[in-house]
Design a protein around this motif. Sequence first.
Motif, PDB file in Angstrom:
ATOM      1  N   UNK A   1      32.268  41.998  58.628  1.00 41.95           N
ATOM      2  CA  UNK A   1      31.726  41.032  57.673  1.00 41.95           C
ATOM      3  C   UNK A   1      31.837  41.565  56.246  1.00 41.95           C
ATOM      4  N   UNK A   2      31.521  42.847  56.052  1.00 39.09           N
ATOM      5  CA  UNK A   2      31.590  43.433  54.714  1.00 39.09           C
ATOM      6  C   UNK A   2      33.035  43.597  54.235  1.00 39.09           C
ATOM      7  N   UNK A   3      33.927  43.956  55.128  1.00 46.32           N
ATOM      8  CA  UNK A   3      35.346  44.083  54.746  1.00 46.32           C
ATOM      9  C   UNK A   3      35.899  42.710  54.372  1.00 46.32           C
ATOM     10  N   UNK A   4      35.574  41.692  55.148  1.00 43.34           N
ATOM     11  CA  UNK A   4      36.035  40.339  54.820  1.00 43.34           C
ATOM     12  C   UNK A   4      35.448  39.885  53.489  1.00 43.34           C
ATOM     13  N   UNK A   5      34.185  40.221  53.243  1.00 43.30           N
ATOM     14  CA  UNK A   5      33.564  39.864  51.964  1.00 43.30           C
ATOM     15  C   UNK A   5      34.280  40.549  50.801  1.00 43.30           C
ATOM     16  N   UNK A   6      34.666  41.813  50.983  1.00 48.52           N
ATOM     17  CA  UNK A   6      35.429  42.517  49.957  1.00 48.52           C
ATOM     18  C   UNK A   6      36.730  41.776  49.650  1.00 48.52           C
ATOM     19  N   UNK A   7      37.457  41.410  50.711  1.00 50.75           N
ATOM     20  CA  UNK A   7      38.715  40.690  50.499  1.00 50.75           C
ATOM     21  C   UNK A   7      38.484  39.333  49.839  1.00 50.75           C
TER      22      UNK A   7
ATOM     23  N   UNK B   1      35.757  38.271  47.977  1.00 48.82           N
ATOM     24  CA  UNK B   1      35.146  38.340  46.647  1.00 48.82           C
ATOM     25  C   UNK B   1      35.984  39.085  45.618  1.00 48.82           C
ATOM     26  N   UNK B   2      36.768  40.047  46.057  1.00 49.43           N
ATOM     27  CA  UNK B   2      37.489  40.890  45.098  1.00 49.43           C
ATOM     28  C   UNK B   2      39.005  40.751  45.160  1.00 49.43           C
ATOM     29  N   UNK B   3      39.551  40.644  46.344  1.00 49.10           N
ATOM     30  CA  UNK B   3      41.008  40.664  46.482  1.00 49.10           C
ATOM     31  C   UNK B   3      41.594  39.270  46.278  1.00 49.10           C
TER      32      UNK B   3
END
Length: 151
Positions: free
Chosen positions: A84-90, A92-94
């Motif tokens: 969930x956090x890795x997907x959120x990084x992608x 929100x940021x990527x």
Amino acid sequence: MKASGLPICLLSAVFYLFWTPSAGLKTLHLGSCVITTNLQAMRNGFSEIRDSVQAKDEIIDIRILRKTESLQDTKPEDQCCLLRHVLRLYLDRVFKNYQTPDHHILRKTSSLANSFLTIKKDLRLCLTPQAAVAKALGELDILLQWMEELA
């Protein structure tokens, strides 16, 4: 009596309709979270743009994700939260900040972002906000140690 080809055609059509869309669907077991997604469609979409996107990566001595590590290396109870956090990084940021004049690549990255968003919505919230705050503050010494190691 002459047999009609209609039943065979109908059976073929039904089989095609029910089998084809779900051909790439995979069920992911992430601790207590279970999600179903079309990983093959995402992989196919990315493979169309991979060479172009990776050619722009000039930072070759740093890796964000290591191929030698995976979600399987994470405790089952933490897999859902980590993904969930890795997907959120992608999300929100990527994907949000990626820019290119190539409309084909933009369409593919938008499609990938939508797939990630769908998966993220299916993942339960990992920690309550207050539990997350307590966890982060409780591990602040680790962050400070990492920073001291850079000095």
